[in-house]
Motif scaffolding. Structure first.
Motif, PDB file in Angstrom:
ATOM      1  N   GLU B  58     -54.112  12.697 -21.155  1.00  0.00           N
ATOM      2  CA  GLU B  58     -54.195  13.101 -22.569  1.00  0.00           C
ATOM      3  C   GLU B  58     -53.842  11.646 -23.223  1.00  0.00           C
ATOM      4  O   GLU B  58     -53.418  10.502 -22.665  1.00  0.00           O
ATOM      5  N   TRP B  60     -51.468  10.864 -24.691  1.00  0.00           N
ATOM      6  CA  TRP B  60     -49.753  10.472 -24.675  1.00  0.00           C
ATOM      7  C   TRP B  60     -49.837   9.535 -23.358  1.00  0.00           C
ATOM      8  O   TRP B  60     -48.414   9.290 -23.092  1.00  0.00           O
ATOM      9  N   ASN B  63     -48.074  10.746 -18.311  1.00  0.00           N
ATOM     10  CA  ASN B  63     -46.627  11.557 -18.304  1.00  0.00           C
ATOM     11  C   ASN B  63     -46.298  12.488 -17.296  1.00  0.00           C
ATOM     12  O   ASN B  63     -47.273  12.650 -16.492  1.00  0.00           O
ATOM     13  N   VAL B  91     -46.284   5.408 -21.752  1.00  0.00           N
ATOM     14  CA  VAL B  91     -46.327   6.814 -22.408  1.00  0.00           C
ATOM     15  C   VAL B  91     -45.928   7.036 -23.874  1.00  0.00           C
ATOM     16  O   VAL B  91     -45.023   6.252 -23.976  1.00  0.00           O
ATOM     17  N   THR B  92     -46.329   7.894 -24.616  1.00  0.00           N
ATOM     18  CA  THR B  92     -45.489   8.313 -25.981  1.00  0.00           C
ATOM     19  C   THR B  92     -45.637   9.700 -26.318  1.00  0.00           C
ATOM     20  O   THR B  92     -46.423  10.275 -25.422  1.00  0.00           O
ATOM     21  N   THR B  93     -44.815  10.058 -27.017  1.00  0.00           N
ATOM     22  CA  THR B  93     -44.788  11.512 -27.808  1.00  0.00           C
ATOM     23  C   THR B  93     -45.268  11.325 -29.187  1.00  0.00           C
ATOM     24  O   THR B  93     -45.175  12.192 -29.931  1.00  0.00           O
ATOM     25  N   ASP B  94     -45.601  10.239 -29.738  1.00  0.00           N
ATOM     26  CA  ASP B  94     -45.781   9.795 -31.042  1.00  0.00           C
ATOM     27  C   ASP B  94     -47.509  10.040 -31.480  1.00  0.00           C
ATOM     28  O   ASP B  94     -48.081   8.880 -30.742  1.00  0.00           O
ATOM     29  N   ALA B  95     -47.826  10.909 -32.017  1.00  0.00           N
ATOM     30  CA  ALA B  95     -49.208  10.723 -32.358  1.00  0.00           C
ATOM     31  C   ALA B  95     -49.846   9.789 -32.909  1.00  0.00           C
ATOM     32  O   ALA B  95     -50.925   9.078 -32.751  1.00  0.00           O
ATOM     33  N   ALA B  98     -50.014   7.071 -30.159  1.00  0.00           N
ATOM     34  CA  ALA B  98     -51.165   7.556 -29.256  1.00  0.00           C
ATOM     35  C   ALA B  98     -52.702   7.270 -29.837  1.00  0.00           C
ATOM     36  O   ALA B  98     -53.438   7.061 -29.049  1.00  0.00           O
ATOM     37  N   LEU B 230     -44.815  19.096 -28.589  1.00  0.00           N
ATOM     38  CA  LEU B 230     -45.469  18.091 -29.497  1.00  0.00           C
ATOM     39  C   LEU B 230     -46.154  18.043 -30.572  1.00  0.00           C
ATOM     40  O   LEU B 230     -45.948  17.151 -31.570  1.00  0.00           O
ATOM     41  N   ASN B 234     -45.027  16.325 -34.237  1.00  0.00           N
ATOM     42  CA  ASN B 234     -46.001  15.314 -34.939  1.00  0.00           C
ATOM     43  C   ASN B 234     -46.653  16.086 -36.106  1.00  0.00           C
ATOM     44  O   ASN B 234     -47.430  15.561 -36.515  1.00  0.00           O
TER      45      ASN B 234
END
Lengths: 267, 267
Positions: B58, B60, B63, B91-95, B98, B230, B234
């Motif tokens: 994805e 993200w 991950n 990797v990121t969890t910030d839309a 991303a 997530l 976000n």
């Protein structure tokens, strides 16, 4: 290795014992005499009540193609009953006659009622686990099993193969118990993308549980190996045709769906 | 009975011997250092070269969710390689991040090239039967495997889970070797019905081999159990969410598709 051979022999012996039993079944709906076709594996039914599968024919009526499907379903270990929509087990290979026979059912409560008469016969065999019953249908029969589901019939699921899409009737969302699997040819000239979208939108709105699968390269009647000859005889070339790949795929998707609704490891 | 017990013991012993091996793999594409994740069952690969499955993450990035998918695929007996699109295994969890990371790939040859670098790594393991390789992808990764297929990469098939639909590029029909399975949520706000129709129309025109499945009740990211958290973090509530039913169904459809493209009884 010896152990494997012994086990295989035992399995072969079991398989040789079981046989597919078929018989025609006469029944009636509102004064119309109907003739359906029952098929089951008596080795399986001797052990326990089995899941049941009702089968609604194409607009050609309860012909050898549909009887063959009933036998295939029986070989999977399910009790299959191919129903009669028209009366007297009538069949035709003439598209004009098929149109005349099938048209009165569309938009009428008769479509669900006539299918329900078949379902009642399947349940009356005493061979079926009534909590595990599905209905499948082809073409006109695909429409019929949609109508049957919308009527609130006690079905765990329905599968429509290249069926005309029946608009969701008012009140159907609350009544419907069946999960729905729709198998559609990407090139089906009778079911356009706009119609598929409208159908899915209505399903979404009603909160139906459905899966909608589109198969590339397939037109109408893609599961019927006799479709090409019927197309030729009726000037329907390009509109109806067999498609071996889509047939194989949709059959596998149906089996997976049965595992889902009938429980793991079924039959 | 004794024979069955002996056989079951043998199977258990085999299963206990086999173990899932995982390791990160450093590689590069046009000067960008990439870090992928390889997973396989060394009991299976010790016997023979196995079918390979490339996995595109994805937006993200690579991950734990995607690494878990690689391990699941390995447990099926396939050699799995989760690729890195961004570099450094980022990797990121910030839309927002991303979006910034993934946007440059859309509409650019880089999308297929970066995925191809991953495919080359999978093939370079020496564990894979090169005639039996698929690519699967989630969300942005679903788009990436579509682009990879269109580029003519040597793939037997691709599976896109809730992927953005990539318009078929000119010349792609002649180049594409892969069969295509598209798994889409009925309520995915990022892939509207009109877009699905246009995609299918282009597939039909190009004569692609595809199956397009729509799952009721599912929005974007329906396969990812972490999607709800997530979404919350976000402000994407209602747009992305886990859907256990659609996850289970699409995974089963993927497995069936693998049986089709890798041959019966695989692995």
């Amino acid at each position: 290795m010896k152990n494997i051979v012994l086990l295989l022999s035992a399995a072969a012996a079991l398989s040789a014992q079981a046989k597919i039993v078929t018989r025609t079944v006469s029944y009636a709906d509102r004064g119309v005499r109907l003739v359906g076709y029952l098929a089951y594996d008596d080795g399986a039914t001797a052990q326990a009540r089995r899941p049941g599968v009702l089968i609604a024919p194409e607009w050609w009526g309860l012909n050898d193609y549909v009887k063959g499907r009933a036998e295939q379903i029986a070989r999977l270990g399910y009790v299959a009953f191919a129903l009669d929509m028209y009366g007297g087990g009538m069949v035709t290979t003439d598209a004009k006659k098929a149109t005349a026979l099938s048209t009165p059912f569309y938009g009428s409560p008769l479509m669900a009622e006539r299918a329900r008469a078949g379902l009642d016969q399947l349940l009356a065999t005493g061979l079926v686990d009534a909590r595990r019953v599905a209905a499948i249908g082809y073409c006109f029969g695909g429409s019929a099993v949609q109508a049957l589901a919308y009527s609130g019939a006690p079905l765990a699921g329905i599968v429509s193969f290249h069926g005309g899409l029946i608009p969701v009737p008012a009140g159907a969302a609350a009544r419907t118990k069946a999960k729905i699997l729709i198998c559609q040819g990407a090139l089906d000239p009778f079911v356009k993308p706009a119609e598929r979208d409208a159908f899915q939108q209505a399903m979404n709105k009603g909160g139906f549980d459905y899966q909608f699968i589109v198969y590339s390269g397939a037109v109408h009647a893609f599961t019927n190996p006799g479709a090409d000859a019927l197309a030729k005889a009726n000037g329907l070339g390009g509109a109806i045709a067999y498609n071996a790949e889509a047939d194989r795929r949709s059959w596998a998707h149906m089996r997976l769906f049965f595992e889902e609704i009938f429980g793991p490891g079924a039959p």
